[in-house]
Enzyme design. Sequence first.
Site, mmCIF file in Angstrom:
data_model
loop_
_atom_site.group_PDB
_atom_site.id
_atom_site.type_symbol
_atom_site.label_atom_id
_atom_site.label_comp_id
_atom_site.label_asym_id
_atom_site.label_seq_id
_atom_site.Cartn_x
_atom_site.Cartn_y
_atom_site.Cartn_z
ATOM 1 N N LYS A 276 32.346 61.902 36.269
ATOM 2 C CA LYS A 276 33.012 60.664 35.864
ATOM 3 C C LYS A 276 33.557 60.771 34.431
ATOM 4 O O LYS A 276 33.143 60.045 33.528
ATOM 5 C CB LYS A 276 32.075 59.467 36.059
ATOM 6 C CG LYS A 276 31.813 59.228 37.560
ATOM 7 C CD LYS A 276 31.026 57.982 37.853
ATOM 8 C CE LYS A 276 31.859 56.748 37.871
ATOM 9 N NZ LYS A 276 32.695 56.598 39.073
HETATM 10 N N1 PMP Z 1 34.344 59.119 44.328
HETATM 11 C C1 PMP Z 1 34.868 58.644 43.185
HETATM 12 C C2 PMP Z 1 36.115 59.245 42.674
HETATM 13 C C3 PMP Z 1 34.232 57.598 42.494
HETATM 14 O O1 PMP Z 1 34.749 57.124 41.352
HETATM 15 C C4 PMP Z 1 33.059 57.029 43.046
HETATM 16 C C5 PMP Z 1 32.394 55.870 42.357
HETATM 17 N N2 PMP Z 1 31.509 56.312 41.366
HETATM 18 C C6 PMP Z 1 32.544 57.569 44.232
HETATM 19 C C7 PMP Z 1 33.216 58.612 44.845
HETATM 20 C C8 PMP Z 1 31.255 57.082 44.800
HETATM 21 O O2 PMP Z 1 30.207 57.475 43.961
HETATM 22 P P1 PMP Z 1 28.860 56.616 43.844
HETATM 23 O O3 PMP Z 1 28.387 56.420 45.231
HETATM 24 O O4 PMP Z 1 27.960 57.477 43.053
HETATM 25 O O5 PMP Z 1 29.202 55.339 43.186
#
Ligand code: PMP
Length: 262
Positions: A124
Amino acid sequence: MHYGTAVFEGIRSYATADGGAAVFRLPEHMERMRKGADMFGIEFDAERATQATLATLRANGHRDAYIRPLTWMGTGSIGLDVDPLTQHLMIATMAKVVHLGGARTRLTVSPWKRNPATSMPPLKLSGAYVNSILAKREAKQRGFDEALFTDDKGYVVECTGANVFMVKNGVVTSVDHRDALPGITRDTMIELSGAESREVTLHELLDADEVFVCGTAAEATAIAVLDRREFGDNPVTRELAALYGRVVRGQEARYASWLTAV
Ligand code: PMP
């Protein structure tokens, strides 16, 4: 701010039946944030950020909340050889969670390709989200809710802020792709459903009985439309979404270890 060298997380807390609240899989989110911070040489103290998260929730009086930690640095130079001269951490909690399109989410294949993991790691990192924003804007301009990234070979990668699953003949499959963020909700859904994890082509996805996307904000969101393909009823997604809803609210004792009490 100039080059997008910040790192963030998206986390959620939920009101629990005992009148309190709990953060879902907080250590996993903090660990992913630490990995991102490492990329820029930002020191990230997960324990301090954890305590600050809980303190912010309490101070804001939030139980059902979206939590946004962000860490960034001051470099003292305009050049690209960035060195964290000063380091900053902010944590915001918001009572309103920005969802996808709701129960009738309309998905479209993006003309934009996902940042390949060979160009930047699927973490992220703030700058990486320019890619998501371009895809989301383009999809919305064409009347859809969300964009689906595919790669040059026709494999499904992920959405702009969610991972992808499909159901075919009762088999739940989680899309695996090296360019996709290793989602914590994805990991949770695999655990809850016993889903297999493998690469999936766009063709297979269009041929599935059900498609859903998942993420911290999206939870499990059923896809109603993928370009010209319309999906019908989604009983497996519905059941899994309901189970997820109970797990995050502490109503499934087996998964209590995923909750951090506020
Ligand atoms: N892919 C992307 C690009 C994201 O930004 C997110 C959100 N964080 C997810 C997948 C899902 O990740 P998570 O389940 O950890 O929120």
